[in-house]
Scaffold this motif. Structure first.
Motif, PDB file in Angstrom:
ATOM      1  N   ARG A 121      -4.755  12.804  24.141  1.00 19.78           N
ATOM      2  CA  ARG A 121      -4.267  14.186  24.226  1.00 19.78           C
ATOM      3  C   ARG A 121      -3.100  14.422  23.266  1.00 19.78           C
ATOM      4  O   ARG A 121      -3.010  15.483  22.634  1.00 19.78           O
ATOM      5  CB  ARG A 121      -3.858  14.489  25.676  1.00 19.78           C
ATOM      6  N   LEU A 122      -2.208  13.423  23.149  1.00 24.85           N
ATOM      7  CA  LEU A 122      -1.080  13.585  22.226  1.00 24.85           C
ATOM      8  C   LEU A 122      -1.535  13.605  20.770  1.00 24.85           C
ATOM      9  O   LEU A 122      -0.864  14.204  19.922  1.00 24.85           O
ATOM     10  CB  LEU A 122      -0.062  12.458  22.428  1.00 24.85           C
ATOM     11  N   VAL A 125      -2.118  17.129  20.062  1.00 29.80           N
ATOM     12  CA  VAL A 125      -0.822  17.789  19.916  1.00 29.80           C
ATOM     13  C   VAL A 125      -0.231  17.478  18.538  1.00 29.80           C
ATOM     14  O   VAL A 125       0.308  18.359  17.851  1.00 29.80           O
ATOM     15  CB  VAL A 125       0.146  17.343  21.035  1.00 29.80           C
ATOM     16  N   TRP A 129       0.846  20.014  15.467  1.00 20.14           N
ATOM     17  CA  TRP A 129       2.159  19.971  14.821  1.00 20.14           C
ATOM     18  C   TRP A 129       2.008  19.803  13.313  1.00 20.14           C
ATOM     19  O   TRP A 129       2.734  20.449  12.527  1.00 20.14           O
ATOM     20  CB  TRP A 129       2.998  18.817  15.371  1.00 20.14           C
ATOM     21  N   ALA A 185       5.852  20.472  24.049  1.00 18.16           N
ATOM     22  CA  ALA A 185       4.404  20.262  24.044  1.00 18.16           C
ATOM     23  C   ALA A 185       4.034  18.846  24.479  1.00 18.16           C
ATOM     24  O   ALA A 185       3.137  18.655  25.321  1.00 18.16           O
ATOM     25  CB  ALA A 185       3.844  20.550  22.641  1.00 18.16           C
ATOM     26  N   ALA A 186       4.698  17.840  23.918  1.00 15.51           N
ATOM     27  CA  ALA A 186       4.364  16.454  24.262  1.00 15.51           C
ATOM     28  C   ALA A 186       4.698  16.118  25.713  1.00 15.51           C
ATOM     29  O   ALA A 186       3.851  15.583  26.438  1.00 15.51           O
ATOM     30  CB  ALA A 186       5.056  15.496  23.302  1.00 15.51           C
ATOM     31  N   THR A 189       2.280  17.766  28.055  1.00  5.18           N
ATOM     32  CA  THR A 189       0.976  17.118  27.993  1.00  5.18           C
ATOM     33  C   THR A 189       0.966  15.832  28.806  1.00  5.18           C
ATOM     34  O   THR A 189      -0.001  15.532  29.520  1.00  5.18           O
ATOM     35  CB  THR A 189       0.602  16.818  26.528  1.00  5.18           C
ATOM     36  N   ILE A 195      -3.907  18.870  27.703  1.00  3.71           N
ATOM     37  CA  ILE A 195      -3.329  19.257  26.419  1.00  3.71           C
ATOM     38  C   ILE A 195      -2.533  20.539  26.603  1.00  3.71           C
ATOM     39  O   ILE A 195      -3.070  21.566  27.014  1.00  3.71           O
ATOM     40  CB  ILE A 195      -4.424  19.456  25.356  1.00  3.71           C
ATOM     41  N   ARG A 196      -1.255  20.456  26.318  1.00  3.84           N
ATOM     42  CA  ARG A 196      -0.353  21.607  26.394  1.00  3.84           C
ATOM     43  C   ARG A 196       0.313  21.788  25.040  1.00  3.84           C
ATOM     44  O   ARG A 196       0.767  20.808  24.443  1.00  3.84           O
ATOM     45  CB  ARG A 196       0.724  21.397  27.454  1.00  3.84           C
ATOM     46  N   PHE A 197       0.408  22.986  24.578  1.00  8.07           N
ATOM     47  CA  PHE A 197       1.172  23.226  23.351  1.00  8.07           C
ATOM     48  C   PHE A 197       1.895  24.558  23.425  1.00  8.07           C
ATOM     49  O   PHE A 197       3.119  24.607  23.585  1.00  8.07           O
ATOM     50  CB  PHE A 197       0.267  23.173  22.113  1.00  8.07           C
ATOM     51  N   SER A 200       4.590  25.816  25.936  1.00 12.45           N
ATOM     52  CA  SER A 200       6.010  25.510  25.753  1.00 12.45           C
ATOM     53  C   SER A 200       6.830  26.766  25.488  1.00 12.45           C
ATOM     54  O   SER A 200       8.017  26.826  25.829  1.00 12.45           O
ATOM     55  CB  SER A 200       6.183  24.546  24.575  1.00 12.45           C
TER      56      SER A 200
END
Length: 312
Positions: A121-122, A125, A129, A185-186, A189, A195-197, A200
């Protein structure tokens, strides 16, 4: 740990107060230093022909690189291809260590590097980025250069440089603010195992400049420490190769310097100092994740529900 009010100090120094098994930071920076040193060593090896040409130009041709232009072009092309090949490895290292760092902050875990769902998942992210970094680079460069050139041609070079420089500085401040707003985001996640971005942005509403201030403070300290470490590194390199430098020897000076650099008496001390430098960079890499992780923890303590299900 209990929830604290949102503050610049709390965000900046959070890396000093994370919970979990002892010895995390020492293990983190040692492994980080070794792996990044190996990666950088490969990069230097790929760029070695380019460095050698510049050394020969400086030592034997008064710095004129023109006679080596064709050879330099060929070596530079191969070196740039090699650098592109190394990019996935750089991303992989960021993913591994960012995951380890955020597991420490969010789950109070000990140090471990592994390939799992967190890292997958990272990686997504990290790619987001990277895309934003490339877009921001071109936006900042074009936004500063084009108006500067136009004003420079119509009003004067000084006015153009002043306008371009001002826009560039404003752009850097905006970039830092946007980075701060999206920085959780990290940790989001890692916390949510999804997965989050762009979630934030909601989480950091009202705290963007405080977060930006904490990142500015960390970058300022890191820059100061880096300058000192690199000054020591360059001074050591000069001391080690100084006996081989003879300005009157022309191109033979380059051969003598290269011969010295191939000896353990040179690269041994240099590798040790570089290991210390990379350890400092590793500490910064962990500290840099602290403000965002601290924001995520504060949101949890305060019962916030600032994020949205953007990614389902």
């Amino acid at each position: 740990m209990t929830g604290d009010s949102i503050s610049l100090k709390g965000a900046t120094t959070h890396f000093l107060h994370s919970q979990g098994p002892r010895g995390f930071l020492l293990r983190f920076v040692l492994v980080y230093a070794v792996l990044t040193l190996v990666l950088q060593g490969v990069g230097v090896w790929m760029q070695a022909p380019v460095y050698e040409l510049y050394l020969r130009a400086i030592a034997g041709n008064d710095g004129d690189i023109t006679p080596y232009a064709d050879e330099l072009s060929a070596h530079s092309f191969r070196a740039n291809i090699g650098s592109l090949i190394l990019l996935p490895f750089s991303l992989a290292l960021w993913v591994l260590f960012e995951a380890a760092s955020q597991r420490r902050y969010l789950r109070a875990e000990g140090f471990s590097l592994k390939l799992g769902a967190d890292e997958g998942r990272l990686a997504v992210v990290g790619l987001i980025w990277f895309a934003l970094l490339i877009a921001g680079y071109f936006a900042l460069a074009l936004g500063a250069v084009i108006p500067g050139v136009i004003v420079g041609l119509t009003v004067g070079a000084a006015a153009g440089a002043l306008l371009g420089g001002g826009i560039f500085l404003i752009g850097l401040a905006v970039a830092l603010y946007l980075f701060a707003r999206l920085s959780p985001a990290a940790p989001l996640t890692i916390r949510d195992r999804q997965i989050r971005f762009f979630e934030s942005w909601n989480l950091t509403r009202g705290h963007g400049w405080s977060l930006a201030g904490s990142y500015f403070a960390l970058f300022a300290v890191f820059t100061l420490v880096s300058l000192v470490l690199y000054a020591v590194l360059f001074f050591l390199a000069f001391v080690l190769v100084a006996p081989a430098i003879d300005p009157s020897a022309g191109d033979e000076t380059a051969n003598a310097v290269l011969s010295v650099m191939a000896q353990p008496a040179f690269w041994g001390p240099m590798a040790f100092v570089m290991l210390l430098v990379q350890m400092a960079f590793g500490a910064f890499a962990h500290a840099l994740g602290g403000p965002a992780a601290w924001m995520v923890r504060q949101e949890a303590y305060q019962g916030g529900t600032a994020i949205t299900e953007t990614f389902g």
